[in-house]
Design a protein around this motif. Structure first.
Motif, PDB file in Angstrom:
ATOM      1  N   UNK A 161      -4.873 -13.276   1.847  1.00  0.00           N
ATOM      2  CA  UNK A 161      -5.808 -12.607   0.939  1.00  0.00           C
ATOM      3  C   UNK A 161      -6.708 -11.687   1.763  1.00  0.00           C
ATOM      4  N   UNK A 162      -6.759 -10.412   1.387  1.00  0.00           N
ATOM      5  CA  UNK A 162      -7.533  -9.433   2.141  1.00  0.00           C
ATOM      6  C   UNK A 162      -8.427  -8.629   1.190  1.00  0.00           C
ATOM      7  N   UNK A 163      -9.721  -8.601   1.498  1.00  0.00           N
ATOM      8  CA  UNK A 163     -10.683  -7.804   0.731  1.00  0.00           C
ATOM      9  C   UNK A 163     -11.006  -6.551   1.528  1.00  0.00           C
ATOM     10  N   UNK A 164     -10.846  -5.393   0.899  1.00  0.00           N
ATOM     11  CA  UNK A 164     -11.199  -4.123   1.538  1.00  0.00           C
ATOM     12  C   UNK A 164     -12.347  -3.468   0.788  1.00  0.00           C
ATOM     13  N   UNK A 165     -12.994  -2.503   1.483  1.00  0.00           N
ATOM     14  CA  UNK A 165     -14.154  -1.843   0.880  1.00  0.00           C
ATOM     15  C   UNK A 165     -14.076  -0.317   0.920  1.00  0.00           C
ATOM     16  N   UNK A 166     -13.054   0.226   1.546  1.00  0.00           N
ATOM     17  CA  UNK A 166     -12.876   1.676   1.452  1.00  0.00           C
ATOM     18  C   UNK A 166     -11.386   2.002   1.484  1.00  0.00           C
ATOM     19  N   UNK A 167     -11.049   3.211   1.095  1.00  0.00           N
ATOM     20  CA  UNK A 167      -9.657   3.582   0.838  1.00  0.00           C
ATOM     21  C   UNK A 167      -8.775   3.474   2.077  1.00  0.00           C
ATOM     22  N   UNK A 168      -9.325   3.737   3.260  1.00  0.00           N
ATOM     23  CA  UNK A 168      -8.510   3.685   4.472  1.00  0.00           C
ATOM     24  C   UNK A 168      -8.004   2.269   4.727  1.00  0.00           C
ATOM     25  N   UNK A 169      -8.909   1.286   4.607  1.00  0.00           N
ATOM     26  CA  UNK A 169      -8.512  -0.113   4.779  1.00  0.00           C
ATOM     27  C   UNK A 169      -7.521  -0.524   3.698  1.00  0.00           C
ATOM     28  N   UNK A 170      -7.831  -0.177   2.454  1.00  0.00           N
ATOM     29  CA  UNK A 170      -6.983  -0.601   1.345  1.00  0.00           C
ATOM     30  C   UNK A 170      -5.584  -0.026   1.484  1.00  0.00           C
ATOM     31  N   UNK A 171      -5.508   1.223   1.934  1.00  0.00           N
ATOM     32  CA  UNK A 171      -4.204   1.861   2.141  1.00  0.00           C
ATOM     33  C   UNK A 171      -3.399   1.119   3.196  1.00  0.00           C
ATOM     34  N   UNK A 172      -4.075   0.717   4.283  1.00  0.00           N
ATOM     35  CA  UNK A 172      -3.393  -0.003   5.360  1.00  0.00           C
ATOM     36  C   UNK A 172      -2.879  -1.353   4.880  1.00  0.00           C
ATOM     37  N   UNK A 173      -3.708  -2.074   4.121  1.00  0.00           N
ATOM     38  CA  UNK A 173      -3.316  -3.393   3.618  1.00  0.00           C
ATOM     39  C   UNK A 173      -2.172  -3.268   2.611  1.00  0.00           C
ATOM     40  N   UNK A 174      -2.307  -2.343   1.685  1.00  0.00           N
ATOM     41  CA  UNK A 174      -1.258  -2.137   0.674  1.00  0.00           C
ATOM     42  C   UNK A 174       0.064  -1.781   1.341  1.00  0.00           C
ATOM     43  N   UNK A 175       0.030  -0.881   2.311  1.00  0.00           N
ATOM     44  CA  UNK A 175       1.244  -0.437   2.993  1.00  0.00           C
ATOM     45  C   UNK A 175       1.895  -1.574   3.762  1.00  0.00           C
ATOM     46  N   UNK A 176       1.083  -2.380   4.475  1.00  0.00           N
ATOM     47  CA  UNK A 176       1.631  -3.487   5.257  1.00  0.00           C
ATOM     48  C   UNK A 176       2.260  -4.543   4.363  1.00  0.00           C
ATOM     49  N   UNK A 177       1.614  -4.846   3.252  1.00  0.00           N
ATOM     50  CA  UNK A 177       2.165  -5.847   2.334  1.00  0.00           C
ATOM     51  C   UNK A 177       3.457  -5.340   1.695  1.00  0.00           C
ATOM     52  N   UNK A 178       3.480  -4.062   1.320  1.00  0.00           N
ATOM     53  CA  UNK A 178       4.688  -3.507   0.712  1.00  0.00           C
ATOM     54  C   UNK A 178       5.853  -3.518   1.695  1.00  0.00           C
ATOM     55  N   UNK A 179       5.558  -3.179   2.962  1.00  0.00           N
ATOM     56  CA  UNK A 179       6.616  -3.166   3.985  1.00  0.00           C
ATOM     57  C   UNK A 179       7.151  -4.572   4.214  1.00  0.00           C
ATOM     58  N   UNK A 180       6.253  -5.561   4.253  1.00  0.00           N
ATOM     59  CA  UNK A 180       6.680  -6.949   4.464  1.00  0.00           C
ATOM     60  C   UNK A 180       7.449  -7.477   3.256  1.00  0.00           C
ATOM     61  N   UNK A 181       7.126  -7.001   2.075  1.00  0.00           N
ATOM     62  CA  UNK A 181       7.821  -7.439   0.858  1.00  0.00           C
ATOM     63  C   UNK A 181       9.184  -6.767   0.721  1.00  0.00           C
ATOM     64  N   UNK A 182       9.295  -5.572   1.302  1.00  0.00           N
ATOM     65  CA  UNK A 182      10.552  -4.819   1.204  1.00  0.00           C
ATOM     66  C   UNK A 182      11.598  -5.357   2.185  1.00  0.00           C
ATOM     67  N   UNK A 183      11.171  -5.639   3.382  1.00  0.00           N
ATOM     68  CA  UNK A 183      12.104  -6.156   4.376  1.00  0.00           C
ATOM     69  C   UNK A 183      12.894  -5.050   5.050  1.00  0.00           C
ATOM     70  N   UNK A 184      13.918  -4.565   4.408  1.00  0.00           N
ATOM     71  CA  UNK A 184      14.830  -3.576   4.988  1.00  0.00           C
ATOM     72  C   UNK A 184      14.095  -2.299   5.390  1.00  0.00           C
ATOM     73  N   UNK A 185      14.397  -1.830   6.606  1.00  0.00           N
ATOM     74  CA  UNK A 185      13.778  -0.589   7.106  1.00  0.00           C
ATOM     75  C   UNK A 185      14.803   0.530   7.276  1.00  0.00           C
ATOM     76  N   UNK A 186      15.983   0.342   6.724  1.00  0.00           N
ATOM     77  CA  UNK A 186      17.018   1.372   6.835  1.00  0.00           C
ATOM     78  C   UNK A 186      16.621   2.623   6.049  1.00  0.00           C
ATOM     79  N   UNK A 187      17.035   3.799   6.488  1.00  0.00           N
ATOM     80  CA  UNK A 187      16.773   5.031   5.728  1.00  0.00           C
ATOM     81  C   UNK A 187      17.365   4.932   4.324  1.00  0.00           C
TER      82      UNK A 187
END
Length: 310
Positions: free
Chosen positions: A238-264
């Motif tokens: 669980x991560x609480x953010x307070x500005x868009x830069x942090x939120x973007x980083x958290x959202x992106x990291x969670x999406x990447x971890x949920x996606x798994x595959x990194x193939x083009x």
């Protein structure tokens, strides 16, 4: 000043962590220990690890969590060192992690910490007072181009070139030593229409300098990489953010971890073999309700994102 901090999205965080009495949990941004107090009170044979960069926060938390001392371990450190901290404690993984990325109320309200543009104080902004780099060093020692970059990248300040130039001119006469001196330099650099905005003209610049001093975004990115790996199966992040830069980083990291595959995308089949690590539990971030906002206006920009380890 007593280290008193209102925990943001408290009930929502506790619900999100899905605490088990025998589980092991980590609060990576201990602060005033409001979240930690609620976690510890729900444990029986479990354990809570509390981390903070600020010695004052740790001292206050130690007192506040005294009734649960048998199940709490406090660590002076940076959550970017998450893996090493867990290794030192002999823990391969934990059942839940919470990170509240906001600046704590005592840091903002205690003038001498130098975080606020509303009261005069030496330029500091260090969350960990044992580190050497301070806001004074950034403002008076970094090049005009470096200042322009952080003001634009970390503060999303559209007048970054004007402000960086004004800082450079002023420090050639004498070093900028205090928060109100810096706020006035920023104000003087901005056009009239910008000064008519509701928010204080120095708000974005102070945010940017604070982020640079504490390398906040770098720390968040390092923490997120380690957190996914060190969660036990079924554990919650669980991560609480307070500005868009942090939120973007958290959202992106969670999406990447949920996606798994990194193939083009053009690859017909997966060849990387990476599997999803987590499932995202918050399609949209959780935000504060009206009742909390009335009691704590600082919660207005808070966003909570939650993921569960597969």
């Amino acid at each position: 000043m007593a280290f008193v901090h209102r925990s943001v999205l408290l009930n929502e965080c506790i619900e999100a962590l899905h605490i088990r009495p025998e589980g092991v949990y980590l609060d990576g941004t201990l602060g005033g220990a409001g979240h930690s107090l609620q976690i510890a009170s729900r444990l029986t044979t479990g354990r809570l690890i509390g981390i903070d960069r600020d010695e004052e926060a740790l001292c206050a938390a130690r007192q506040r969590l005294a009734a649960y001392a048998d199940r709490v371990t406090l660590v002076h450190g940076n959550f970017r060192e998450l893996g090493g901290i867990l290794d030192n404690l002999g823990l391969s993984g934990v059942d839940g992690m919470l990170f509240d990325l906001g600046v704590s109320s005592p840091q903002l309200d205690e003038a001498e910490r130098g975080f606020s543009y509303m009261t005069d104080a030496p330029l500091d902004m260090r969350m960990d007072r044992s580190q050497s780099l301070s806001a004074y060093d950034v403002v008076n020692g970094w090049s005009r181009e470096e200042l322009r970059h952080i003001l634009f990248a970390y503060g999303e300040e559209r007048y970054a070139p004007l402000i960086a130039a004004a800082i450079e001119r002023r420090r050639q006469i004498a070093p900028i030593k205090t928060t109100l001196e810096l706020a006035e330099v920023i104000r003087s650099a901005m056009p009239a229409q910008a000064l008519r905005e509701k928010q204080h003209p120095a708000k974005r610049s102070f945010q940017a300098i604070r982020i640079a001093v504490n390398d906040e975004l770098g720390a968040v990115e390092q923490m997120l990489r380690q957190a996914m790996d060190r969660l036990n199966k079924g554990g919650r992040l669980a991560v609480i953010t307070f500005h868009s830069l942090e939120d973007r980083a958290v959202k992106s990291a969670m999406q990447a971890a949920a996606r798994g595959c990194t193939c083009p995308p053009e690859f017909p089949v997966c060849v990387c073999g990476k599997k999803p690590q987590v499932r995202i539990l918050t399609r949209k971030p959780i935000v504060s309700g009206e009742e909390e906002l009335e009691e704590n206006p600082r919660a207005r920009s808070a966003k909570l994102r939650v993921a569960e380890k597969l």
